[in-house]
Write a protein that holds these residues in place. Sequence first.
Motif, PDB file in Angstrom:
ATOM      1  N   ARG A 285       0.618  -1.499  -0.012  1.00 26.98           N
ATOM      2  CA  ARG A 285      -0.125   0.134   0.166  1.00 26.98           C
ATOM      3  C   ARG A 285       0.800   1.261   0.064  1.00 26.98           C
ATOM      4  N   LEU A 286       2.076   1.020  -0.369  1.00 23.62           N
ATOM      5  CA  LEU A 286       2.945   2.327  -0.277  1.00 23.62           C
ATOM      6  C   LEU A 286       2.686   3.218  -1.388  1.00 23.62           C
ATOM      7  N   TRP A 287       2.083   2.691  -2.589  1.00 24.54           N
ATOM      8  CA  TRP A 287       1.503   3.414  -3.655  1.00 24.54           C
ATOM      9  C   TRP A 287       0.573   4.342  -3.121  1.00 24.54           C
ATOM     10  N   ILE A 288      -0.235   4.269  -2.135  1.00 21.91           N
ATOM     11  CA  ILE A 288      -1.381   5.345  -1.764  1.00 21.91           C
ATOM     12  C   ILE A 288      -0.768   6.496  -1.355  1.00 21.91           C
ATOM     13  N   PRO A 289       0.181   6.779  -0.368  1.00 28.93           N
ATOM     14  CA  PRO A 289       0.786   7.919  -0.103  1.00 28.93           C
ATOM     15  C   PRO A 289       1.464   8.625  -0.949  1.00 28.93           C
ATOM     16  N   LEU A 290       2.153   7.680  -2.192  1.00 30.79           N
ATOM     17  CA  LEU A 290       2.807   8.355  -3.372  1.00 30.79           C
ATOM     18  C   LEU A 290       1.699   9.078  -4.063  1.00 30.79           C
ATOM     19  N   ALA A 291       0.593   8.575  -4.274  1.00 26.99           N
ATOM     20  CA  ALA A 291      -0.423   8.938  -4.984  1.00 26.99           C
ATOM     21  C   ALA A 291      -0.960  10.375  -4.451  1.00 26.99           C
ATOM     22  N   VAL A 292      -1.146  10.406  -2.975  1.00 26.25           N
ATOM     23  CA  VAL A 292      -1.412  11.545  -2.400  1.00 26.25           C
ATOM     24  C   VAL A 292      -0.548  12.673  -2.610  1.00 26.25           C
ATOM     25  N   LEU A 293       0.711  12.420  -2.758  1.00 28.12           N
ATOM     26  CA  LEU A 293       1.803  13.536  -3.063  1.00 28.12           C
ATOM     27  C   LEU A 293       1.725  13.742  -4.307  1.00 28.12           C
ATOM     28  N   LEU A 294       1.308  12.810  -5.415  1.00 25.29           N
ATOM     29  CA  LEU A 294       1.035  13.242  -6.687  1.00 25.29           C
ATOM     30  C   LEU A 294      -0.114  14.274  -6.942  1.00 25.29           C
ATOM     31  N   LEU A 295      -1.451  14.069  -5.931  1.00 25.53           N
ATOM     32  CA  LEU A 295      -2.625  14.953  -6.091  1.00 25.53           C
ATOM     33  C   LEU A 295      -2.006  16.122  -5.483  1.00 25.53           C
ATOM     34  N   ALA A 296      -1.082  16.402  -4.420  1.00 25.52           N
ATOM     35  CA  ALA A 296      -0.972  17.726  -3.995  1.00 25.52           C
ATOM     36  C   ALA A 296      -0.031  18.358  -4.966  1.00 25.52           C
ATOM     37  N   LEU A 297       0.776  17.844  -6.038  1.00 25.18           N
ATOM     38  CA  LEU A 297       1.365  18.429  -6.864  1.00 25.18           C
ATOM     39  C   LEU A 297       0.525  18.963  -7.696  1.00 25.18           C
ATOM     40  N   GLY A 298      -0.555  18.294  -8.162  1.00 27.26           N
ATOM     41  CA  GLY A 298      -1.376  18.491  -9.103  1.00 27.26           C
ATOM     42  C   GLY A 298      -2.411  19.865  -8.678  1.00 27.26           C
ATOM     43  N   PHE A 299      -2.541  19.809  -7.189  1.00 25.54           N
ATOM     44  CA  PHE A 299      -3.322  20.733  -6.813  1.00 25.54           C
ATOM     45  C   PHE A 299      -2.349  22.242  -6.784  1.00 25.54           C
ATOM     46  N   MET A 300      -1.264  21.964  -6.554  1.00 28.38           N
ATOM     47  CA  MET A 300      -0.262  23.052  -6.654  1.00 28.38           C
ATOM     48  C   MET A 300      -0.112  23.714  -8.114  1.00 28.38           C
TER      49      MET A 300
END
Length: 345
Positions: A285-300
């Motif tokens: 499930r390590l991909w889940i926090p990595l996906a959250v980080l990617l979403l944060a970049l999209g928001f930025m």
Amino acid sequence: MAKSGDVRSGERVVWAAAVVACGVFVLQTALADSQIFTLRWLFAVLIVGGAAFALRRSQRPAPDGPGAPEPVVLVLAALVGLAIWPVAWWLMDLSNHALLEAGPLPTAQSLIDLPDVFFGAHLHDASYELQILFAVVLAPLVQAWLVWGMVQPALGRAVGRWRAAWIAGAVGGALKSLIAVQNVVPGMPWGLASLSGYLLLGWGAALAVYLTGSAWAGFAAHAAFVYASFALRDDLARSMAGKAYLDVAWLTLLVLGLFVAAMLLQVIRFRVVRPDEPPRAGLHRLWIPLAVLLLALGFMAALDVRARRDQSGEERAALTPAMTVTTVAAVRPAAPSSPARPARG
């Protein structure tokens, strides 16, 4: 096989990095137009460092690692950060140039105009020096503790040390872009235009950590990069003034910087015994926090583009009939994501 406790510990570490990046980004965005400055740096350092400290206290004692590398290896790692510095700034300025299609960023606050009051103490006269302390020493130190000392080893136990270096490098670059102090010049770049350069920095530092097994190598590369950004960027801007992005002078500097960085990493590789590969547990499930980080970049990215479009709309609304497009281009402020910008192509 990796133990289930190691898997859960790795998940906590990567989740902590993602949550810290998102939280500090929200805080920096909320404070972007405020009159305080040093407090923004302090918040970033305390939150990142506090997360790393809490994670370290919650983990069981780690097995003995290779320890701190010898001083000459730290110097070599610092030179890696110095070698990729002009390449990273070229990437950031090129990214900003491309984003000008959406518009320029709003004019940034000048550091000399900020009162910078910190719990009643007026730090205006020392604001620049404090920024150097935070940007060159403290922020790279706590980020190295969290990313190179915890996230990269956790990913190494999941997918192997080589792949982990590239993923951790991307995490480190994203973290640096998200937690950057915004809307103040002179300072380090921030926003979407900064991401490409910080990713390159992250990969250079992560490869140094991969070869040495020590987070100190990542700290050395990061600190040298930031120091060069403050000490040498004006010289770089003057040297490349009026030159296109694909000018021979730029291309020579880019090729030379990447070549020198690669050679320095090779020297580290032959000088240091590389740590053994740990048992692989898989991403789980390590991909889940990595996906959250990617979403944060999209928001930025969305906030960055919206700010640019709003600024462009305000400039068009302020035009008088006597002003031409050429006039607007002449008076348009440079984007603060690159305070001392090399020439556009």
